[in-house]
Motif scaffolding. Structure first.
Motif, PDB file in Angstrom:
ATOM      1  N   GLU A   1       0.904  -1.328  -0.031  1.00  0.00           N
ATOM      2  CA  GLU A   1      -0.010  -0.006  -0.206  1.00  0.00           C
ATOM      3  C   GLU A   1       0.803   1.428   0.175  1.00  0.00           C
ATOM      4  O   GLU A   1       2.053   1.260   0.459  1.00  0.00           O
ATOM      5  CB  GLU A   1      -0.941   0.154   1.082  1.00  0.00           C
TER       6      GLU A   1
ATOM      7  N   SER B   1      -9.950   8.541   3.871  1.00  0.00           N
ATOM      8  CA  SER B   1     -10.503   7.491   2.913  1.00  0.00           C
ATOM      9  C   SER B   1     -11.914   7.919   2.573  1.00  0.00           C
ATOM     10  O   SER B   1     -13.042   7.393   2.471  1.00  0.00           O
ATOM     11  CB  SER B   1     -10.471   6.021   3.349  1.00  0.00           C
TER      12      SER B   1
ATOM     13  N   ARG C   1     -12.121   1.652   0.146  1.00  0.00           N
ATOM     14  CA  ARG C   1     -12.077   0.238  -0.191  1.00  0.00           C
ATOM     15  C   ARG C   1     -11.641  -0.481   1.134  1.00  0.00           C
ATOM     16  O   ARG C   1     -10.543  -0.172   1.379  1.00  0.00           O
ATOM     17  CB  ARG C   1     -11.180   0.012  -1.422  1.00  0.00           C
TER      18      ARG C   1
ATOM     19  N   LYS D   1     -10.457  -3.069   2.212  1.00  0.00           N
ATOM     20  CA  LYS D   1      -9.119  -3.838   2.541  1.00  0.00           C
ATOM     21  C   LYS D   1      -7.995  -2.597   2.209  1.00  0.00           C
ATOM     22  O   LYS D   1      -6.974  -2.954   2.978  1.00  0.00           O
ATOM     23  CB  LYS D   1      -8.866  -5.142   1.355  1.00  0.00           C
ATOM     24  N   ARG D   2      -8.206  -2.017   1.516  1.00  0.00           N
ATOM     25  CA  ARG D   2      -7.206  -0.944   0.961  1.00  0.00           C
ATOM     26  C   ARG D   2      -7.196   0.045   2.173  1.00  0.00           C
ATOM     27  O   ARG D   2      -6.326   0.318   2.673  1.00  0.00           O
ATOM     28  CB  ARG D   2      -7.463   0.034  -0.260  1.00  0.00           C
ATOM     29  N   THR D   3      -8.246   0.440   2.668  1.00  0.00           N
ATOM     30  CA  THR D   3      -8.124   1.374   3.785  1.00  0.00           C
ATOM     31  C   THR D   3      -7.533   0.544   5.113  1.00  0.00           C
ATOM     32  O   THR D   3      -6.717   1.437   5.605  1.00  0.00           O
ATOM     33  CB  THR D   3      -9.568   1.717   4.034  1.00  0.00           C
TER      34      THR D   3
ATOM     35  N   ARG E   1      -3.683   0.729   4.344  1.00  0.00           N
ATOM     36  CA  ARG E   1      -3.317   2.127   4.663  1.00  0.00           C
ATOM     37  C   ARG E   1      -3.359   2.353   6.120  1.00  0.00           C
ATOM     38  O   ARG E   1      -2.225   3.147   6.434  1.00  0.00           O
ATOM     39  CB  ARG E   1      -4.050   3.179   3.725  1.00  0.00           C
TER      40      ARG E   1
END
Length: 316
Positions: free
Chosen positions: A159, A168, A173, A175-177, A180
């Protein structure tokens, strides 16, 4: 890579008289960090937003570790206004280490917020620990050589932070959040040590990550975690690549206890960063960005109401 002496994950050095706080010590990797630290003779405090779950975890540790000195305090990282009271409830005059382990991971929308209006994962995983460290710093500074150990995630390796969208709001998203939020924690751990060194502090900040740690490979600790025979058999192939949460705790435990560990270091599992005994890793390239780290630090100060290293009476 490491010049440290041999380390035995099953024969840890004694730590009688020392006090350690493990956030999220009631479950998962945090539980095993607490269990392993309890075996050293130290006093281990489990920080959890659920007192009942924390007491159950403390009982489970006492059942496995004879004479364990373990207790629990209520700690809700998603509500910054409660952190000062939580730190007061520690009732100690110094703290030898804190393991920033607690975290929230959401798998599906919608986007959720903390009591302070921050995106839940960023607000809990990063901002909550950032603010908690501010309140803990006098206790850490009172110890001879305290450590702040921040538990990152292998998921953060792929990431990148967007300093213009830390919450965010534009790109949510789950999983991405989550990834991060853990990356933000790791930036914090590295930057904290840089600032502690500049201030001449005796406190060191170390970052660790557990690699790949699965429930299905984790030994049972009733009632905290119960692994069925089916789960054990079904997860056997995965054991070639990843490990259980008991082993996932090893890098953080070494970061707390090993006298050879130094501030600013990153510790993770030996085999591809996914499994095995703890080793010193090179700090990931994208973590070695002081400009971005400083920008995140400034935003975190603004969002939490103060700087970790300059807490003033009456601040939030």
């Amino acid at each position: 890579m490491s010049s440290t002496p041999p380390w035995n994950v099953r024969r840890l050095p004694a730590a009688e008289g020392r006090v350690f706080l493990v956030t999220g010590g009631n479950a998962g990797i945090g539980y095993f960090v607490a269990e392993q630290l309890s075996a050293t003779g130290a006093t281990v405090v489990l920080g959890s937003r659920s007192p009942a779950r924390a007491e159950a975890a403390a009982d489970a540790i006492r059942a496995r570790v004879a004479g364990a000195r373990v207790r629990a305090v209520r700690l809700d990282l998603a509500d910054l206004s409660t952190l000062a009271t939580s730190v007061e409830s520690l009732e100690v005059d110094r703290l030898d280490a804190v393991v920033h382990n607690a975290g929230v991971a959401l798998d599906h929308p919608p986007r959720r917020e903390t009591a302070d209006g921050h995106e839940l994962m960023f607000g809990t995983n990063h901002l909550g620990h950032f603010a908690l460290t501010r309140w803990l710093m006098p206790l850490l500074a009172a110890a001879p050589a305290a450590r702040v150990v921040t538990m990152g995630s292998f998921a953060a390796k792929s990431e990148r932070l967007d300093p213009d969208d830390l919450q965010s709001r534009e790109d949510y998203r789950p999983k991405r959040t989550y990834g991060r939020s853990k990356l933000a924690q790791m930036y914090f751990g590295v930057e904290l040590d840089r600032r502690l060194r500049a201030a001449g502090s005796t406190v060191a900040s170390v970052v660790a990550h557990p690699g790949g740690a699965l429930d299905s490979l984790t030994p049972s600790r009733p009632p905290i975690h119960v692994r069925t025979a089916g789960a054990r058999l079904g997860s056997a192939p995965a054991a070639l690549l990843v490990q259980g949460k008991d082993a996932g705790a090893w890098p953080a435990v070494r970061a707390v206890l090993d006298p050879a560990v130094r501030g600013g270091q990153l510790w993770g599992p030996r085999v591809f960063g996914l499994r095995g005994e703890p080793r010193l890793e090179p700090v990931w390239d994208h973590l070695a960005d002081p400009a971005l780290a400083a920008r995140l630090w400034g935003a975190s100060c603004e969002l939490t109401g103060g700087d970790v290293l300059t807490r003033t009476p009456g601040s939030r």
